[in-house]
Scaffold this active site. Structure first.
Site, PDB file in Angstrom:
ATOM      1  CD  GLU A  85      -3.022  -1.000   2.279  1.00 43.73           C
ATOM      2  OE1 GLU A  85      -2.966  -0.044   3.067  1.00 43.73           O
ATOM      3  OE2 GLU A  85      -3.924  -1.850   2.315  1.00 43.73           O
ATOM      4  CD  GLU A 100      -3.355  -5.783   4.308  1.00 46.84           C
ATOM      5  OE1 GLU A 100      -4.203  -4.959   4.741  1.00 46.84           O
ATOM      6  OE2 GLU A 100      -2.138  -5.576   4.326  1.00 46.84           O
TER       7      GLU A 100
HETATM    8  C1  FCB Z   1      -4.355  -1.944   5.641  1.00 46.15           C
HETATM    9  C2  FCB Z   1      -2.956  -2.220   6.155  1.00 46.15           C
HETATM   10  C3  FCB Z   1      -2.902  -3.207   7.286  1.00 46.15           C
HETATM   11  C4  FCB Z   1      -4.048  -3.053   8.245  1.00 46.15           C
HETATM   12  C5  FCB Z   1      -5.363  -2.998   7.511  1.00 46.15           C
HETATM   13  C6  FCB Z   1      -6.570  -2.888   8.408  1.00 46.15           C
HETATM   14  O1  FCB Z   1      -4.403  -0.681   5.068  1.00 46.15           O
HETATM   15  O2  FCB Z   1      -2.138  -2.691   5.104  1.00 46.15           O
HETATM   16  O3  FCB Z   1      -1.653  -3.090   7.907  1.00 46.15           O
HETATM   17  O4  FCB Z   1      -3.851  -1.979   9.076  1.00 46.15           O
HETATM   18  O5  FCB Z   1      -5.348  -1.919   6.613  1.00 46.15           O
END
Ligand code: FCB
Length: 460
Positions: free
Chosen positions: A165, A364
């Protein structure tokens, strides 16, 4: 109806070094920008820090056994840069590397594929003091660091990710300042975005040079799913602006080789982009083996209160007046993020359409809820099961629509340090009692284990 995912689909969980490891001052580790930021009064909720976190540095073996018990096929973790290269330059720290060698060996012994991310936001503080991501030299330091980790772990890790990210690193770190290092400077944010792109390209080159040809190199982006509140031209333009700065600022140079023209025009009042040098584009556009996608919630926008849409001297984030952000209707998580699995389907199918032939991995996805143990110590989290079911169903629909999705990583394995929110938000499928560091799989962990073992999404 039970739904089968393709054979070989990777089922995993994700974490990040600073959020779980603790041991902030052990074995030669030096501070990262997140140590400095979290130790600065007023930056994190309750002044929480990652000093101890979930103590994973000392509980590594137990945590790997936990994953094995849950039948996970893969584990996405990040390497702490200041743990393996204290200060961000020069020699490697052998104790630091030994920790990750032991982690990877434990994973492989349990049949769990390691998926390594080089940078999940913990820039060595010394590099920030020297200017941080707004400075070009940081991208070169990153390439050296990538080389050092590849030399140490390349014989046992196949799946590599350069950055997690970069949007958050650039715009939350240097633009709005809600993340480390906490700077508020639009020009610094744009310079940071470019140098993160460059770091990705240089880092990918360094990985390729040091790794066996079978290694796979990727990057993880949190591309924005942006919706306009109405079809009015000014609202559609607000969406375009956020799409340019939230998504295309990374995807276009990384995957097509140039910054979007509308992005350059939108930011002309801030910079002429002369920090992007001749030749950078060729470095940044590095052929990738897959694209990692993080998705939580969509964004709804409309034109802001500043009606002068020709303004090019501000980024369109909250408070800028250029774009207004709205809460979508419907259910929310404990982060106040709306639950909308259609956004994940939209993102996957968009990437499949725009970058045909590039495999996708959901690196994620997950939700925070106010989980608490009941009288018997069990933690029931039916909302998380509903969230996961709906989002896995969105992945299934994307697959059916032709998106080449290769895996899914639940965020997160454990409750952990949720950045500026400290320990107040629980994203884990495993509950952590921070006083005792006891781990208790929530009902969602048992549910997800079943999905991971069978490769099937049960009826809901
Ligand atoms: C993302 C991050 C991760 C976590 C989630 C909830 O943006 O990559 O580390 O904090 O959000």
């Amino acid at each position: 109806m039970t739904v089968n995912f393709p054979p070989g689909f990777l089922w995993g969980a994700a974490t990040a070094a600073y959020q779980i490891e603790g041991a902030a001052r052990e074995d030669g580790r030096t501070p990262s920008i997140w140590d400095t930021f979290s130790h600065t009064p007023g930056r994190t909720l309750g002044g929480d820090t990652g000093d101890i976190a979930t103590d994973h540095y000392h509980r590594r073996a137990e945590d790997v056994r936990l994953m094995a018990g849950l039948g996970l096929g893969a584990y996405r973790f990040s390497v702490s840069w200041p743990r393996v290269q204290p200060g961000g330059r020069g020699h490697a720290s052998q104790p630091g590397l030994d920790f990750y060698r032991a982690l990877v060996d434990d994973l492989l012994d349990h049949g769990i594929r390691p998926v390594l991310t080089l940078y999940h936001w913990d820039l060595p503080q010394e590099l920030e003091t020297a200017g941080g991501w707004p400075e070009r030299g940081t991208a070169h330091r990153f390439a050296d660091y990538a080389h050092l980790v590849a030399e140490a772990l390349g014989d046992r890790v196949e799946l590599w990710t350069t950055l997690n990210e970069p949007w958050c690193s650039a715009f939350l770190g240097y633009g709005t300042g809600v993340h480390a290092p906490g700077r508020r400077d639009d020009l610094a944010a744009l310079r940071a975005a470019h140098h993160l792109n460059l770091a990705h390209g240089l880092g990918a080159q360094a990985l390729r040079a040091a790794l066996p040809s079978t290694a796979q190199v990727s990057v993880t982006l949190n591309s924005a799913v942006v919706r306009a509140r109405t079809d009015a031209p000014e609202d559609l333009d607000a969406r375009r602006r956020v799409d340019a700065l939230g998504t295309r600022i990374f995807t276009e140079p990384m995957l097509r080789g140039a910054y979007p023209e509308d992005l350059i025009a939108d930011t002309a009042g801030i910079t002429d982009w002369s920090f992007a040098h001749d030749g950078d584009a060729d470095v940044i556009r590095h052929p990738l083996d897959s694209l990692g996608i993080n998705y939580y919630t969509p964004t709804v926008v409309s034109a802001g209160t500043d009606n002068d849409r020709s303004r090019t001297d501000r980024l369109p984030w909250p408070d800028s007046g250029i774009v207004a952000f709205h809460q979508p209707p419907g259910k929310r998580t404990a982060m106040d993020w709306s639950v909308d699995p259609t956004g994940l389907h939209e993102l996957l199918t968009r990437c499949a359409r725009e970058f045909p032939g590039l495999p996708l991995v959901v690196t994620e996805n997950g939700a925070a809820y106010d989980d608490k143990p009941d009288g018997s110590g069990a933690v029931h989290d039916p909302e998380r099961i509903a969230y996961l079911h709906a989002h896995l169903d969105a992945v299934r629909r994307a697959l059916a629509d032709g998106a080449d999705v290769r895996g899914y990583f639940l965020w997160s394995l454990l409750d952990n340090f949720e950045w500026a929110y400290g320990y107040s938000k629980r994203f884990g499928m495993v509950y952590v009692d921070y006083a005792t560091q006891t781990r208790t799989p929530k009902s969602s962990a048992h549910w997800y284990a079943q999905v991971a073992r069978t490769g099937q999404l049960p009826p809901y």
